[in-house]
Design an enzyme around this catalytic site. Structure first.
Site, PDB file in Angstrom:
ATOM      1  N   TRP A  99       0.873  -1.179   0.000  1.00 48.85           N
ATOM      2  CA  TRP A  99       0.000   0.000   0.000  1.00 48.85           C
ATOM      3  C   TRP A  99       0.915   1.235   0.000  1.00 48.85           C
ATOM      4  CZ3 TRP A  99      -2.243   2.635   4.788  1.00 48.85           C
ATOM      5  CH2 TRP A  99      -3.294   3.493   4.442  1.00 48.85           C
ATOM      6  N   ASP A 105       0.087  -5.275   9.481  1.00 47.46           N
ATOM      7  CA  ASP A 105      -0.957  -4.291   9.179  1.00 47.46           C
ATOM      8  C   ASP A 105      -2.210  -5.074   8.817  1.00 47.46           C
ATOM      9  OD1 ASP A 105      -2.592  -2.302   8.284  1.00 47.46           O
ATOM     10  OD2 ASP A 105      -1.354  -1.736   6.564  1.00 47.46           O
ATOM     11  N   LYS A 160     -12.850  -0.472   7.716  1.00 47.78           N
ATOM     12  CA  LYS A 160     -13.565  -1.307   6.736  1.00 47.78           C
ATOM     13  C   LYS A 160     -14.522  -2.278   7.421  1.00 47.78           C
ATOM     14  CE  LYS A 160     -10.127   0.481   4.534  1.00 47.78           C
ATOM     15  NZ  LYS A 160      -9.822   1.191   3.336  1.00 47.78           N
TER      16      LYS A 160
HETATM   17  C1  LIG Z   1      -3.303  -1.769   3.838  1.00 41.75           C
HETATM   18  C2  LIG Z   1      -3.957  -0.704   4.636  1.00 41.75           C
HETATM   19  N1  LIG Z   1      -3.496  -0.429   5.851  1.00 41.75           N
HETATM   20  C3  LIG Z   1      -4.040   0.506   6.624  1.00 41.75           C
HETATM   21  C4  LIG Z   1      -5.111   1.250   6.199  1.00 41.75           C
HETATM   22  C5  LIG Z   1      -5.595   2.302   7.142  1.00 41.75           C
HETATM   23  O1  LIG Z   1      -6.870   2.618   7.163  1.00 41.75           O
HETATM   24  P1  LIG Z   1      -7.487   3.739   8.112  1.00 41.75           P
HETATM   25  O2  LIG Z   1      -6.433   4.663   8.556  1.00 41.75           O
HETATM   26  O3  LIG Z   1      -8.512   4.388   7.264  1.00 41.75           O
HETATM   27  O4  LIG Z   1      -8.093   2.996   9.251  1.00 41.75           O
HETATM   28  C6  LIG Z   1      -5.639   1.020   4.917  1.00 41.75           C
HETATM   29  C7  LIG Z   1      -6.735   1.824   4.374  1.00 41.75           C
HETATM   30  O5  LIG Z   1      -7.039   1.860   3.223  1.00 41.75           O
HETATM   31  C8  LIG Z   1      -5.036   0.008   4.127  1.00 41.75           C
HETATM   32  O6  LIG Z   1      -5.486  -0.278   2.908  1.00 41.75           O
END
Ligand SMILES: Cc1ncc(COP(=O)(O)O)c(C=O)c1O
Length: 395
Positions: free
Chosen positions: A130, A211, A246
């Site tokens: 990511w 993660d 999510k």
């Molecule tokens: C791989 C991954 N890690 C972490 C996150 C963190 O999400 P958030 O900060 O919205 O909870 C996301 C969100 O798209 C993600 O795709």
């Protein structure tokens, strides 16, 4: 002073999403941003969240700051959700966690902890990963190395390449792993492969940093955390960054947890104190609303049941879309798209070139990233045929 600052380019994903929003063509299909969307193209509010929210609205008597580590019911609920209530690490009292602003906040807290322990440590990241991992972790001062992960030829994990590359990761290094539903490729490790990673971490001494932002959207809540649980059982130390964006639909409420699995209780408590000092430097106190909702859901058996059923329906819908998309793409193009059905979670690389992705955008109003990553949850009965025909047309 400020007038020296230049305008910066938009974040590539958010920039594309803005372009899609501005596109007025009726046939538009937006598969850019990683949010779950239902059949009507809306990112829904869970019933369990609505109910918890209604309870909070009547019960809440203050808006005073939360304690720095956040909501207790949230922290203990998240530990059990991630590890399972009977996990040996939990029973051994060697787990601690703090609430963080979203999974991003948790990743950042994890990065601060790593930097405090080993300044400038090397973090091994999957190729690809990511993209936001790099600024989130890099701005703390951590360095990066890549390990091979996705093989575009097989549309699966190049596990042999991954193992070969990780042979160079040693004590003091960190290996960042996607707990499930890999973003961007959707290709996950099998449990046997997680066991090999545990063997390597044991033998070589690197620290896994997991993660997990999509627990429950691959195969189910327990299944998706199986790799993490295995590592937490086998290894003395682990950092986990978890998100409720999510799996509870709490995106804008910024609800996440940084969890530490440590050698013993004393070290677990020490890490909370380190995390709180790091948080104080960045944002002081975590936001309350999302964690109060999630804490209520996780600690109330009726709400928890409602939530689990809703999440299972979401997960089943994504997996159903994967198989429908495979069928439609194969029928429209005559090519093999079996991989879409094997992958997990919201993302898949369709295997198109950047030029083909751009033609889809310009000629067909079909928006995906230049890497051809799509958000599978953006597909629905109303757009799947058009999407399949458009992809076939540019192939
Ligand atoms: C791989 C991954 N890690 C972490 C996150 C963190 O999400 P958030 O900060 O919205 O909870 C996301 C969100 O798209 C993600 O795709």
């Amino acid at each position: 002073m400020l007038d020296q600052l230049q305008r910066l380019p938009a974040d590539p994903i958010l920039g594309l999403a803005a372009m899609a929003r501005a596109d007025t063509r009726a046939a538009k299909v937006d598969l850019t941003v990683g949010i779950y969307m239902d059949e009507t193209g809306v990112c829904p509010v869970f019933d369990a969240v609505r109910e918890a929210q209604a309870m909070l609205a009547t019960d809440e008597i203050t808006k005073a700051y939360l304690p720095p580590a956040g909501v207790d019911a949230f922290n203990s609920g998240m530990q059990k959700l991630l590890l399972g209530a009977e996990h040996p690490a939990l029973l051994g009292a060697r787990v601690s966690s703090v609430q963080a602003p979203g999974g991003c906040g948790a990743l950042r807290i994890g990065a601060e902890i790593i930097h405090a322990a080993t300044p400038g440590a090397t973090v091994w990241v999957s190729d690809p990963t990511w993209p936001v991992h790099l600024p989130l972790l890099g701005s703390v001062g951590l360095q990066f190395s890549n390990y091979r992960y996705y093989d575009p030829a097989t549309h699966g994990v190049n596990f042999q390449g991954m193992v070969e590359d990780l042979k160079s990761a040693g004590a003091g290094d960190v290996v960042l792993l996607h707990g499930c539903c890999h973003n961007p490729c959707g290709a996950d490790l099998s449990l046997a492969q997680w066991a090999v990673v545990a063997d390597m971490a044991e033998a070589q001494g690197f620290l896994p940093f997991i993660d997990i932002a999509y627990q429950g959207l691959g195969d189910g809540l327990d299944e998706d955390a199986a790799g993490l649980r295995l590592l937490a059982e086998r290894l003395p130390e682990l950092i986990v960054a978890a998100s409720c964006s999510k799996n509870m639909g709490l995106y804008r409420e910024r609800t996440g947890a940084a969890m530490f699995v440590c050698r013993d209780q004393e070290n677990a408590e020490a890490l909370v104190s380190q995390a709180l000092v790091a948080a104080r430097r960045i944002y002081s106190m975590p936001p309350a609303h999302g964690a109060l909702i999630a804490g209520k859901i996780l600690s109330d058996s009726k709400l928890d049941r409602t939530w689990r059923v809703e999440l299972m329906e979401m997960c089943a819908r994504i997996n159903g879309l994967r198989s429908d998309l495979r069928t439609k793409l194969e029928a429209a193009s005559g090519r093999d798209f079996a991989f879409i059905e094997k992958e997990k979670g919201m993302f898949s690389f369709l295997g198109l070139s950047a030029e083909q992705a751009s033609r889809l955008r310009e000629d067909y109003a079909v928006y995906m990233l230049d890497s051809s990553r799509i958000n599978v949850a953006g597909v629905n009965a109303g757009n799947i045929d058009y999407l399949a025909e458009s992809v076939a047309a540019v192939l």
